[in-house]
Structures are given as structure tokens and as C-alpha cells.
Motif scaffolding. Structure first.
Motif, PDB file in Angstrom:
ATOM      1  N   GLU A  15       0.804  -1.262  -0.134  1.00 49.87           N
ATOM      2  CA  GLU A  15      -0.011  -0.017  -0.020  1.00 49.87           C
ATOM      3  C   GLU A  15       0.850   0.997   0.132  1.00 49.87           C
ATOM      4  O   GLU A  15       0.732   2.162  -0.835  1.00 49.87           O
ATOM      5  CB  GLU A  15      -0.881   0.044   1.206  1.00 49.87           C
ATOM      6  CG  GLU A  15      -2.131  -0.905   1.178  1.00 49.87           C
ATOM      7  CD  GLU A  15      -2.934  -0.716  -0.106  1.00 49.87           C
ATOM      8  OE1 GLU A  15      -3.268   0.369  -0.292  1.00 49.87           O
ATOM      9  OE2 GLU A  15      -3.337  -1.713  -0.856  1.00 49.87           O
ATOM     10  N   ASN A  16       2.037   1.398   0.571  1.00 54.44           N
ATOM     11  CA  ASN A  16       2.912   2.337   0.614  1.00 54.44           C
ATOM     12  C   ASN A  16       3.625   2.734  -0.645  1.00 54.44           C
ATOM     13  O   ASN A  16       3.525   3.782  -1.009  1.00 54.44           O
ATOM     14  CB  ASN A  16       3.973   2.164   1.882  1.00 54.44           C
ATOM     15  CG  ASN A  16       3.506   2.380   3.356  1.00 54.44           C
ATOM     16  OD1 ASN A  16       2.287   3.066   3.491  1.00 54.44           O
ATOM     17  ND2 ASN A  16       4.003   1.694   4.026  1.00 54.44           N
ATOM     18  N   GLU A  17       3.854   1.761  -1.189  1.00 51.57           N
ATOM     19  CA  GLU A  17       4.413   1.752  -2.679  1.00 51.57           C
ATOM     20  C   GLU A  17       3.527   2.325  -3.745  1.00 51.57           C
ATOM     21  O   GLU A  17       3.723   3.206  -4.273  1.00 51.57           O
ATOM     22  CB  GLU A  17       5.127   0.363  -3.167  1.00 51.57           C
ATOM     23  CG  GLU A  17       6.142  -0.024  -2.508  1.00 51.57           C
ATOM     24  CD  GLU A  17       6.595  -1.570  -2.807  1.00 51.57           C
ATOM     25  OE1 GLU A  17       5.657  -2.138  -3.557  1.00 51.57           O
ATOM     26  OE2 GLU A  17       7.683  -1.927  -2.470  1.00 51.57           O
ATOM     27  N   LYS A  18       2.348   1.899  -3.545  1.00 54.83           N
ATOM     28  CA  LYS A  18       1.158   2.454  -4.581  1.00 54.83           C
ATOM     29  C   LYS A  18       0.793   3.809  -4.102  1.00 54.83           C
ATOM     30  O   LYS A  18       0.638   4.541  -5.171  1.00 54.83           O
ATOM     31  CB  LYS A  18      -0.019   1.450  -4.359  1.00 54.83           C
ATOM     32  CG  LYS A  18       0.135  -0.019  -4.767  1.00 54.83           C
ATOM     33  CD  LYS A  18      -1.108  -0.774  -5.070  1.00 54.83           C
ATOM     34  CE  LYS A  18      -1.650  -1.235  -3.785  1.00 54.83           C
ATOM     35  NZ  LYS A  18      -2.807  -2.156  -3.570  1.00 54.83           N
ATOM     36  N   TRP A  19       0.795   3.922  -2.893  1.00 49.91           N
ATOM     37  CA  TRP A  19       0.462   5.399  -2.518  1.00 49.91           C
ATOM     38  C   TRP A  19       1.348   6.290  -3.059  1.00 49.91           C
ATOM     39  O   TRP A  19       1.061   7.491  -3.480  1.00 49.91           O
ATOM     40  CB  TRP A  19      -0.114   5.496  -1.074  1.00 49.91           C
ATOM     41  CG  TRP A  19      -0.188   6.791  -0.611  1.00 49.91           C
ATOM     42  CD1 TRP A  19       0.546   7.515   0.310  1.00 49.91           C
ATOM     43  CD2 TRP A  19      -1.411   7.770  -0.910  1.00 49.91           C
ATOM     44  NE1 TRP A  19      -0.148   8.812   0.652  1.00 49.91           N
ATOM     45  CE2 TRP A  19      -1.280   8.952  -0.314  1.00 49.91           C
ATOM     46  CE3 TRP A  19      -2.119   7.777  -2.091  1.00 49.91           C
ATOM     47  CZ2 TRP A  19      -1.962  10.099  -0.409  1.00 49.91           C
ATOM     48  CZ3 TRP A  19      -2.933   8.865  -2.198  1.00 49.91           C
ATOM     49  CH2 TRP A  19      -2.986   9.927  -1.331  1.00 49.91           C
ATOM     50  N   LYS A  20       2.618   6.016  -2.935  1.00 49.08           N
ATOM     51  CA  LYS A  20       3.964   6.792  -3.151  1.00 49.08           C
ATOM     52  C   LYS A  20       3.988   7.004  -4.562  1.00 49.08           C
ATOM     53  O   LYS A  20       4.242   8.124  -5.188  1.00 49.08           O
ATOM     54  CB  LYS A  20       5.098   6.239  -2.712  1.00 49.08           C
ATOM     55  CG  LYS A  20       6.383   6.988  -2.996  1.00 49.08           C
ATOM     56  CD  LYS A  20       7.529   6.382  -2.482  1.00 49.08           C
ATOM     57  CE  LYS A  20       8.922   7.463  -2.821  1.00 49.08           C
ATOM     58  NZ  LYS A  20      10.229   6.486  -2.141  1.00 49.08           N
ATOM     59  N   ALA A  21       3.538   6.078  -5.412  1.00 51.25           N
ATOM     60  CA  ALA A  21       3.655   5.952  -7.029  1.00 51.25           C
ATOM     61  C   ALA A  21       2.283   7.049  -7.384  1.00 51.25           C
ATOM     62  O   ALA A  21       2.735   7.696  -8.298  1.00 51.25           O
ATOM     63  CB  ALA A  21       3.428   4.793  -7.595  1.00 51.25           C
ATOM     64  N   TRP A  22       1.216   6.888  -6.795  1.00 49.83           N
ATOM     65  CA  TRP A  22       0.069   7.760  -7.179  1.00 49.83           C
ATOM     66  C   TRP A  22       0.240   9.100  -6.790  1.00 49.83           C
ATOM     67  O   TRP A  22       0.026  10.044  -7.717  1.00 49.83           O
ATOM     68  CB  TRP A  22      -1.129   7.379  -6.324  1.00 49.83           C
ATOM     69  CG  TRP A  22      -2.342   8.221  -6.515  1.00 49.83           C
ATOM     70  CD1 TRP A  22      -2.732   9.315  -5.720  1.00 49.83           C
ATOM     71  CD2 TRP A  22      -3.140   8.519  -7.810  1.00 49.83           C
ATOM     72  NE1 TRP A  22      -4.032   9.764  -6.141  1.00 49.83           N
ATOM     73  CE2 TRP A  22      -4.166   9.359  -7.660  1.00 49.83           C
ATOM     74  CE3 TRP A  22      -3.148   7.843  -9.278  1.00 49.83           C
ATOM     75  CZ2 TRP A  22      -4.959   9.942  -8.609  1.00 49.83           C
ATOM     76  CZ3 TRP A  22      -3.890   8.224  -9.838  1.00 49.83           C
ATOM     77  CH2 TRP A  22      -4.787   8.950  -9.664  1.00 49.83           C
ATOM     78  N   LYS A  23       0.919   9.618  -6.081  1.00 51.58           N
ATOM     79  CA  LYS A  23       1.117  10.917  -5.388  1.00 51.58           C
ATOM     80  C   LYS A  23       2.221  11.467  -6.484  1.00 51.58           C
ATOM     81  O   LYS A  23       2.208  12.836  -6.919  1.00 51.58           O
ATOM     82  CB  LYS A  23       1.769  10.938  -4.134  1.00 51.58           C
ATOM     83  CG  LYS A  23       0.819  10.928  -3.002  1.00 51.58           C
ATOM     84  CD  LYS A  23       1.272  11.389  -1.760  1.00 51.58           C
ATOM     85  CE  LYS A  23       2.665  10.621  -1.152  1.00 51.58           C
ATOM     86  NZ  LYS A  23       2.822  11.181   0.228  1.00 51.58           N
ATOM     87  N   SER A  24       3.193  10.593  -7.077  1.00 50.08           N
ATOM     88  CA  SER A  24       4.039  11.345  -8.318  1.00 50.08           C
ATOM     89  C   SER A  24       3.574  11.192  -9.456  1.00 50.08           C
ATOM     90  O   SER A  24       3.546  12.077 -10.571  1.00 50.08           O
ATOM     91  CB  SER A  24       5.295  10.378  -8.111  1.00 50.08           C
ATOM     92  OG  SER A  24       4.909   9.142  -8.468  1.00 50.08           O
ATOM     93  N   LEU A  25       2.478  10.415  -9.741  1.00 46.81           N
ATOM     94  CA  LEU A  25       1.832  10.213 -10.982  1.00 46.81           C
ATOM     95  C   LEU A  25       0.800  11.111 -11.380  1.00 46.81           C
ATOM     96  O   LEU A  25       0.476  11.392 -12.465  1.00 46.81           O
ATOM     97  CB  LEU A  25       1.445   8.799 -11.535  1.00 46.81           C
ATOM     98  CG  LEU A  25       2.637   7.702 -11.570  1.00 46.81           C
ATOM     99  CD1 LEU A  25       1.882   6.331 -11.447  1.00 46.81           C
ATOM    100  CD2 LEU A  25       3.444   8.062 -12.737  1.00 46.81           C
ATOM    101  N   TYR A  26      -0.190  11.501 -10.215  1.00 48.39           N
ATOM    102  CA  TYR A  26      -1.387  12.313 -10.346  1.00 48.39           C
ATOM    103  C   TYR A  26      -1.042  13.469 -11.023  1.00 48.39           C
ATOM    104  O   TYR A  26      -1.867  13.888 -12.024  1.00 48.39           O
ATOM    105  CB  TYR A  26      -2.047  12.237  -9.267  1.00 48.39           C
ATOM    106  CG  TYR A  26      -3.308  12.940  -9.252  1.00 48.39           C
ATOM    107  CD1 TYR A  26      -4.442  12.732 -10.149  1.00 48.39           C
ATOM    108  CD2 TYR A  26      -3.509  14.028  -8.366  1.00 48.39           C
ATOM    109  CE1 TYR A  26      -5.558  13.406 -10.386  1.00 48.39           C
ATOM    110  CE2 TYR A  26      -4.841  14.655  -8.344  1.00 48.39           C
ATOM    111  CZ  TYR A  26      -5.933  14.369  -9.406  1.00 48.39           C
ATOM    112  OH  TYR A  26      -6.880  15.210  -9.481  1.00 48.39           O
TER     113      TYR A  26
END
Length: 366
Positions: free
Chosen positions: A335-346
Motif C-alpha cells: 500500500e505504501n508503494e502504491k500510494w507513493k507512486a500515485w502521488k508522483s503520477l497524478y
């Protein structure tokens, strides 16, 4: 005889216990139907809490104007409530509280801490409705609308759609707000109630997240957001082109979206809106044979407006729709990896909107 004595002793013991319990007769209760939370003065820490209290009545007359406003200030909501209790002889009962009004300035504080008291109390219903009061919560609770049968009933009817159904009115329950504040991938939003003399209007909303100034939407943006979020199908859409102008009354509306990731790892947000309805008003003569043209005009206008709204959310890093939740639900990893990725991609995501309009007629004029 001994058994009878024992039963008598047991009866007396039970009566003593009941006398000492927390039960209060209904005529000794004061029912809180609405609560307002305002920020205190700039140099003070804490809240000003206002309770809208209704007292029980044996009659069947209308009780809309029969209420009392009780206010007090405290460093915490709990402290302010205890101070209010010293002002009323009846026991405060929160079991029937329907509406929570937050002052506009409360959003500038840590709203998670503000809502902590509400989510912990066992006598606060999780289906209580929440709204923002403008200019403040106390002003909204003090309004006495004409024709109100019960205190705060008119405000409640706005939000639960038991009365009017308006595309400008956004509904938010306490349990929804708690999820928005704690869940990663979606931001909170609340309707704004604007005071207007002896009445109020609800036409806008505010989007917020921890540590960021709230984003206030316009009437048009609020209406469009409700259409996307709730699939609201009781509204009219204005289609204004060079030579054509008409109002489209929506009969059905469906919104779907996907988060697609390209080979270069960038993502695109694909939004598909299917809408159908009839033309209910026009400033020019319309013809049944030109429905394809009218469909394309409606699709063009809606595509532009939706793109503009979603781009505004993206620029301010707000996500009230919940695109982040969809991304987390459809990707593998921690979950931490997915959340970190989303914050950079959005912030760099592409937004593609496709509207499919189906106008079934130009009205009953022949």
C-alpha cells in the motif's frame, strides 16, 4: 414465607439500582437536533459550540420556531458541551441530532481533530449530515425558515432528498467524511449553506484535505461534480453554441472511469459519460431532423466543462472523485508503494473525457 421475604428484598434491591441508573424521563430531556462548531477568535485556541435544542411537547402543533440556541466556548468540544450543560436544567440528548454545521473557518484547522469528538461518541449517529455554514455555523442554526414544522427539519430535508431534489445540493454523512479523512486516494468535500436573511441556499461546495487550503467550487462546478460523482439525472444542462441554444433535461446519466498506465509509466484518467434526455427549452427553432447535430453540440460542451473541472482538481492536487482509490485497488504491491507512486503520477496524468449524448426529442411542440 422465607421465599416471599427473599423476593421482596430482591425487588427493593432492583428498585434501588434502577433509581440510581442514568435513565431520564422524556420530560426531563432536551433533544439536540443540530450542532454548530465555530472557530474562536484569532488569538484563542478552541471552539465555540452552538446547540439547537428542542424540548418535548405533548401537543401536535408545529414546533418549527420552538427551539433554544445554547452556546459556549471551550478549548475542546467536550469542554464546551459541559459548560452548556450548566445552562440548561434538562439532560442533553444527542440521539436525535441530524445535522452538524461546521463554520467556514474550522476548515483552516485540523479538521480530523475537530471531528474526533463526533466519531467517538456512542450517542452521535454516524448517519448525521454534515455541512459548512457561511458565514458561520451559529448563524445557520439561528435561522427560522418559514413553514418549518420541526427545528432544523428544512435543512435536513434538503440533504436527504426527502423534499426537494437539486443538482446543486451535495450530501455528506459523518461516516463518509470519516472515511475521506482517513483513506488514502480520496479527499473530503462538504456542501456550503449560505445564510440569506430568514432562509438559506445550498448551491456550492468545498473540497479539502489535511494541511491544504480548501478549494471552493462555483455553482456550475458543484452541479457538474454531483453529476459525475452521484450520477445525478434530475438536472438541466445548458448547451450554448454560435447559432444554437437549448436546455437539455437529463433523463439518465452514467459515469465510468478507468486508470490506464502507458509503457512510459505515465497514467491517463479515462472518463466516459453516457447521457440521454430531451430538450426542454430553446431560444431558437429546433428540428427533429437535426438531433445528430444537437447531440454533438451537447457532447462538445460537456467534454469541455468536465475536462476543465478535473484539470482544476489536478492542479490543486485534490481528488474528491477518488481516482487514487481506483489506482490503489487495481495495482499490485504494498500500500505504501502504491500510494507513493500515485502521488508522483497524478499531477502529470493525462485526462481524457468522452461524452456520449442521446437526445431523444425536442419536446412536445409539433
Amino acid at each position: 414465607m422465607k421465599n416471599l421475604c427473599r423476593l421482596s428484598g430482591l425487588f427493593v434491591f432492583v428498585m434501588v439500582l434502577l433509581t440510581g441508573c442514568g435513565f431520564k424521563d422524556i420530560d426531563k430531556r432536551a433533544f439536540v437536533v443540530g450542532i454548530g462548531i465555530d472557530k474562536t477568535e484569532q488569538n484563542q485556541e478552541g471552539y465555540e459550540v452552538t446547540l439547537k435544542v428542542a424540548f418535548p411537547s405533548s401537543g401536535s402543533e408545529e414546533l418549527g420556531d420552538q427551539f433554544e440556541l445554547l452556546s459556549s466556548k471551550g478549548s475542546t468540544i467536550a469542554e464546551a458541551i459541559q459548560l452548556i450543560k450548566a445552562k440548561v436544567s434538562n439532560e442533553l440528548d444527542f440521539g436525535h441530532m441530524k445535522v452538524i454545521v461546521l463554520g467556514e473557518k474550522v476548515l483552516s484547522k485540523d479538521i480530523g481533530k475537530t471531528m474526533d469528538w463526533f466519531t467517538r461518541r456512542r450517542d452521535i449517529q454516524q448517519i448525521a449530515l454534515i455541512t459548512i455554514g457561511k458565514p458561520d455555523a451559529k448563524t445557520i442554526l439561528s435561522i427560522e425558515p418559514k413553514g418549518e414544522r420541526l427545528p432544523s427539519n428544512k435543512l435536513f430535508m434538503f440533504f436527504d432528498e426527502a423534499g426537494t431534489e437539486s443538482p446543486y445540493v451535495t450530501t455528506k454523512f459523518l461516516y463518509n467524511l470519516r472515511r475521506d479523512l482517513e483513506e488514502r486516494g480520496i479527499d473530503g468535500y462538504l456542501p456550503i449553506v449560505q445564510a440569506e436573511k430568514d432562509n438559506f441556499s445550498i448551491t456550492t461546495m468545498s473540497v479539502f484535505k489535511q494541511g491544504v487550503d480548501p478549494l471552493h467550487l462555483t455553482k456550475k462546478e458543484t452541479k457538474l461534480f454531483n453529476m459525475l460523482k452521484k450520477g445525478y439525472d434530475k438536472e438541466s444542462i445548458k448547451v450554448n453554441a454560435k447559432d444554437e441554444f437549448f436546455m437539455l433535461a437529463v433523463d439518465s446519466l452514467n459515469t465510468e472511469y478507468q486508470i490506464k498506465q502507458k509503457q512510459n509509466q505515465k497514467i491517463s484518467i479515462e472518463v466516459i459519460v453516457d447521457i440521454s434526455g430531451v430538450i426542454e427549452e430553446s431560444k431558437v427553432e429546433l428540428k427533429e431532423g437535426k438531433l445528430d447535430k444537437y447531440n454533438k453540440l451537447a457532447e462538445k460542451v460537456l467534454t469541455k466543462d468536465i475536462n476543465k473541472l478535473l484539470a482544476k482538481f489536478q492542479e490543486t492536487k485534490m481528488d474528491p472523485v477518488g481516482f487514487g482509490l481506483r489506482y490503489r485497488a487495481t495495482r499490485s504491491g504494498t500500500e505504501n508503494e502504491k500510494w507513493k507512486a500515485w502521488k508522483s503520477l497524478y499531477p502529470e496524468a493525462g485526462i481524457n473525457v468522452r461524452v456520449n449524448a442521446d437526445i431523444t426529442g425536442t419536446g412536445i411542440i409539433e
